[in-house]
Scaffold this motif. Structure first.
Motif, PDB file in Angstrom:
ATOM      1  N   ASN A  99      -6.067  -0.136   2.273  1.00  0.00           N
ATOM      2  CA  ASN A  99      -5.588   1.021   1.325  1.00  0.00           C
ATOM      3  C   ASN A  99      -6.050   2.337   1.992  1.00  0.00           C
ATOM      4  OD1 ASN A  99      -4.122   0.234  -1.480  1.00  0.00           O
ATOM      5  ND2 ASN A  99      -5.446  -1.433  -0.902  1.00  0.00           N
TER       6      ASN A  99
ATOM      7  N   MET B 121      -0.463   4.236  -1.844  1.00  0.00           N
ATOM      8  CA  MET B 121      -1.636   5.020  -1.385  1.00  0.00           C
ATOM      9  C   MET B 121      -1.191   5.797  -0.085  1.00  0.00           C
ATOM     10  SD  MET B 121      -4.445   4.064  -2.838  1.00  0.00           S
ATOM     11  CE  MET B 121      -3.223   4.278  -4.283  1.00  0.00           C
TER      12      MET B 121
ATOM     13  N   THR C   6       0.777  -1.144   0.104  1.00  0.00           N
ATOM     14  CA  THR C   6      -0.092  -0.052  -0.032  1.00  0.00           C
ATOM     15  C   THR C   6       0.821   1.086  -0.036  1.00  0.00           C
ATOM     16  OG1 THR C   6      -0.173   0.065   2.386  1.00  0.00           O
ATOM     17  CG2 THR C   6      -1.886  -1.134   1.136  1.00  0.00           C
TER      18      THR C   6
ATOM     19  N   ILE D 194      -3.829   5.473   2.994  1.00  0.00           N
ATOM     20  CA  ILE D 194      -4.155   6.599   2.549  1.00  0.00           C
ATOM     21  C   ILE D 194      -4.008   7.881   3.947  1.00  0.00           C
ATOM     22  CG2 ILE D 194      -5.768   8.471   1.850  1.00  0.00           C
ATOM     23  CD1 ILE D 194      -6.612   6.332   0.000  1.00  0.00           C
TER      24      ILE D 194
END
Length: 181
Positions: free
Chosen positions: A166, A129, A126, A170
């Motif tokens: 994900n 992200m 990830t 973020i």
């Protein structure tokens, strides 16, 4: 509002998918978008970059020579694109892939240790992200909700179980990005 962005790094770092998710997110918010990928024949391990434009108004051309924002994930990309950021623009770089940090004084420079943070949490896949979260913290051109919807559109259904991870990545990126010293 118009953001002209270049995202550049090695193939396999999620550069193109980060751009695609950003573009899809803009479409979901009824914005004008362009997504223009460029990568060498190596793809994995070779350099890759993508130009993304997100705008409230029509976009006259997807081809750019200068950028508002550059996300740089490796040294060759920094050497190629640092000079192409508009004065007053933003450069975001991951500390993991950069040996000689950026030097310009007429742009705002931010460091995000995305690779380290993602690896530490056991979420190395990830990484992109985390970087996208850093961008959205500085330039909220699309909402996190739109990004999550875009993930549903761009990820194969067999990977939808990874969307919560994900989203966590973020949000982590939004927290860890910091102005470079």
């Amino acid at each position: 509002m118009k953001q002209e962005i270049i995202i550049a790094g090695f193939g396999g770092q999620g550069v193109l998918s980060m751009g695609k998710i950003l573009a899809y997110s803009g479409l979901m918010e009824n914005k004008e978008v362009t997504w223009m990928p460029a990568y060498g024949p190596e793809q994995r391990g070779g350099t890759a970059n993508v130009t993304v434009i997100v705008s409230d108004e029509r976009i006259s051309s997807p081809i750019l020579s200068k950028y508002d924002t550059a996300i740089i994930l490796n040294q060759p990309s920094l050497e190629k694109f640092e000079s192409k950021i508009k004065p007053g623009g933003i450069l975001i770089y991951d500390g993991y892939g950069i040996i000689e940090p950026p030097t310009r004084k007429d742009i705002r420079i931010y460091r995000i240790d995305a690779m380290d943070a993602a690896t530490e949490k056991g979420m190395a896949k990830t990484f992109n992200m985390v970087v996208l979260g850093g961008l959205l913290k500085l330039c909220p051109i699309v909402s996190i909700e739109s990004v999550i919807k875009a993930l549903h559109k761009t990820l194969p259904e067999r990977h939808h179980k990874l969307i919560p991870m994900n989203e966590e990545a973020i949000r982590m990126g939004m927290e860890i990005i910091k102005e470079a010293e």
